[in-house]
Write a protein that holds these residues in place. Sequence first.
Motif, short mmCIF file in Angstrom:
data_model
loop_
_atom_site.label_atom_id
_atom_site.label_comp_id
_atom_site.label_asym_id
_atom_site.label_seq_id
_atom_site.Cartn_x
_atom_site.Cartn_y
_atom_site.Cartn_z
N THR A 1 0.81 -1.22 0.00
CA THR A 1 0.00 0.00 0.00
C THR A 1 0.85 1.28 0.00
O THR A 1 0.33 2.37 -0.20
CB THR A 1 -0.90 0.03 1.25
OG1 THR A 1 -0.07 -0.19 2.40
CG2 THR A 1 -1.97 -1.04 1.17
N ASP A 2 2.16 1.15 0.24
CA ASP A 2 3.04 2.32 0.31
C ASP A 2 3.57 2.71 -1.08
O ASP A 2 4.77 2.78 -1.32
CB ASP A 2 4.21 2.05 1.26
CG ASP A 2 3.75 1.84 2.69
OD1 ASP A 2 2.98 2.67 3.19
OD2 ASP A 2 4.16 0.84 3.29
N VAL A 3 2.65 2.99 -1.98
CA VAL A 3 2.98 3.23 -3.38
C VAL A 3 3.95 4.40 -3.56
O VAL A 3 4.91 4.31 -4.33
CB VAL A 3 1.68 3.48 -4.20
CG1 VAL A 3 2.00 3.78 -5.65
CG2 VAL A 3 0.78 2.25 -4.09
N ASP A 4 3.74 5.50 -2.85
CA ASP A 4 4.62 6.67 -3.00
C ASP A 4 6.05 6.35 -2.59
O ASP A 4 6.99 6.69 -3.30
CB ASP A 4 4.12 7.87 -2.18
CG ASP A 4 2.87 8.51 -2.80
OD1 ASP A 4 2.57 8.20 -3.98
OD2 ASP A 4 2.21 9.29 -2.10
N ASN A 5 6.20 5.71 -1.44
CA ASN A 5 7.54 5.34 -0.98
C ASN A 5 8.23 4.44 -2.00
O ASN A 5 9.39 4.65 -2.35
CB ASN A 5 7.49 4.61 0.37
CG ASN A 5 7.19 5.55 1.52
OD1 ASN A 5 7.33 6.76 1.40
ND2 ASN A 5 6.79 4.98 2.63
N TYR B 1 7.58 4.02 -5.21
CA TYR B 1 7.85 4.74 -6.45
C TYR B 1 9.10 5.62 -6.30
O TYR B 1 10.00 5.59 -7.14
CB TYR B 1 6.64 5.60 -6.84
CG TYR B 1 6.90 6.44 -8.07
CD1 TYR B 1 6.83 5.88 -9.34
CD2 TYR B 1 7.24 7.78 -7.96
CE1 TYR B 1 7.09 6.63 -10.46
CE2 TYR B 1 7.51 8.55 -9.07
CZ TYR B 1 7.43 7.97 -10.33
OH TYR B 1 7.70 8.71 -11.44
N ASN B 2 9.17 6.39 -5.21
CA ASN B 2 10.31 7.29 -5.00
C ASN B 2 11.62 6.51 -4.88
O ASN B 2 12.65 6.92 -5.41
CB ASN B 2 10.10 8.15 -3.74
CG ASN B 2 8.98 9.17 -3.94
OD1 ASN B 2 8.66 9.55 -5.07
ND2 ASN B 2 8.39 9.59 -2.85
N GLN C 1 12.64 5.27 -8.29
CA GLN C 1 13.19 6.40 -9.05
C GLN C 1 14.64 6.66 -8.63
O GLN C 1 15.46 7.04 -9.44
CB GLN C 1 12.37 7.68 -8.82
CG GLN C 1 10.99 7.65 -9.44
CD GLN C 1 11.07 7.70 -10.96
OE1 GLN C 1 10.93 6.69 -11.62
NE2 GLN C 1 11.30 8.87 -11.49
#
Length: 137
Positions: free
Chosen positions: A89-93, A95-96, A99
Amino acid sequence: MSKIKVVLIEDSVVALEILQRLINSSEEVEVVGTALDGASGLEIIERTQPDVICTDLQMPGMDGLEFTKEVMKRFPRPVLVISNAVQPTDVDNIYNLMQAGALDFFPKPTTGSATDYERLKHTLVTKIRVLASKKTP
């Protein structure tokens, strides 16, 4: 065949101990250095030249995201992020971190039964083995 060399960066002494035990119980992988924060981690990487780096995300000072960026700049290596903050569920973490150059993620193990331990060990060692075979840019 030589063992896969791993450096562990983790600010929790308990988690560091558990991860080190999991990794060192494998015949294919060994921990060649540990650090409690990103800055010390960079020094250990320079000294030990590991095949794979395992890091926590949430650490004081230089967090796992900043650390991963520095690793990619200075010593490009496969990075496995082991953290409570990389659940599906920690998509932002996630993704970052991707990257920044992290290649894989592993939710931080909690203490459990012996069956859990063997499953965790197998999953963690498999991830490290796969990452060790990857070439970083």
